[in-house]
Design an enzyme around this catalytic site. Structure first.
Site, PDB file in Angstrom:
ATOM      1  N   GLY A 165       0.881  -1.385   0.134  1.00  0.00           N
ATOM      2  CA  GLY A 165      -0.063   0.130  -0.011  1.00  0.00           C
ATOM      3  C   GLY A 165       0.922   1.217  -0.017  1.00  0.00           C
ATOM      4  O   GLY A 165       1.940   1.365   0.143  1.00  0.00           O
ATOM      5  N   ASP A 166       0.049   2.418  -0.220  1.00  0.00           N
ATOM      6  CA  ASP A 166       0.785   3.702  -0.191  1.00  0.00           C
ATOM      7  C   ASP A 166      -0.190   4.836   0.259  1.00  0.00           C
ATOM      8  O   ASP A 166      -1.334   4.534  -0.173  1.00  0.00           O
ATOM      9  CB  ASP A 166       1.481   3.961  -1.611  1.00  0.00           C
ATOM     10  CG  ASP A 166       2.751   5.269  -1.450  1.00  0.00           C
ATOM     11  OD1 ASP A 166       3.758   4.906  -0.730  1.00  0.00           O
ATOM     12  OD2 ASP A 166       2.003   6.220  -1.454  1.00  0.00           O
ATOM     13  N   THR A 167       0.054   5.670   0.814  1.00  0.00           N
ATOM     14  CA  THR A 167      -0.703   6.964   1.251  1.00  0.00           C
ATOM     15  C   THR A 167      -0.124   7.886   0.959  1.00  0.00           C
ATOM     16  O   THR A 167       1.140   8.439   1.270  1.00  0.00           O
ATOM     17  CB  THR A 167      -0.817   6.722   2.854  1.00  0.00           C
ATOM     18  OG1 THR A 167      -1.447   5.205   3.201  1.00  0.00           O
ATOM     19  CG2 THR A 167      -1.949   7.613   3.460  1.00  0.00           C
TER      20      THR A 167
END
EC number: 3.6.1.9
Length: 191
Positions: free
Chosen positions: A70-72
């Site tokens: 994931g990435d935010t």
């Protein structure tokens, strides 16, 4: 119980959230450059990073298990606020967020069976107005240095958040409802 998937993330917050789904997992830590391409839309950028991390993790995985990554990012006025490079950068981010609304976009990707599926969750976050002294104290705490947008909702930065519209867990770094659905769709979770 042996792992049923890999998590391609060094984030302790993602590990804690994924553990809430009660799935045994192991870590793989790919090295993926986090650089936005010229004219790349914020949503496309965060989706690409999650996908790149999942696929890079799959290439490193010692066993053929699905790989979740994931990435935010934080977006205000269409501008992506990454992790602050230094104190002045971090304080400038907090000033931009003070008393305003912004978006937190978290993308999750699952590499499995030769393919890669993903999901993007956008949450609207409103900050209360911040004083210069509050921002300086917060920076001095060390918490914002490694966080997208220069704050962590799950820590001291949570006291700046007046309202959220969307997924709290996505703001932290792993949208639980959507990630669980992604894992069910791929057959990693059943029932």
């Amino acid at each position: 119980m042996s792992a049923v998937l890999y998590l391609a993330s060094a984030s302790p917050r993602r590990r804690e959230l994924l553990a809430l789904l009660e799935l045994p997992f192991e870590l793989v830590l790919p090295d993926v450059e986090e650089r936005r391409l010229p004219h790349e839309a914020a949503a496309d950028y965060v989706r690409r990073l999650a996908r790149d991390k999942a696929l890079a993790g799959a290439a490193l995985a010692p066993r053929p298990l699905p790989v979740l990554a994931g990435d935010t990012i934080v977006v205000v006025d269409g501008e992506v606020l990454e992790k602050p490079a230094h104190e002045a950068d971090g304080l400038a981010m907090l000033r931009r967020l003070s008393g305003r609304r912004h978006q937190v976009m978290t993308a999750m990707a699952l590499a499995h069976g030769g393919g890669c599926d993903g999901v993007l969750v956008t949450t609207e976050v409103s900050f209360r107005p911040l004083t210069e002294a509050e921002m300086a104290r917060y920076w001095a705490s060390g918490e914002p240095a490694d966080k997208a947008g220069g704050y962590g909702i799950q820590g001291l930065g949570g006291r700046f958040v007046a309202r959220i519209d969307g997924s709290y867990s996505a703001v932290v770094g792993l949208p639980l409802v959507e990630t669980e659905a992604l894992l069910r769709q791929a057959g990693v979770l059943s029932g």
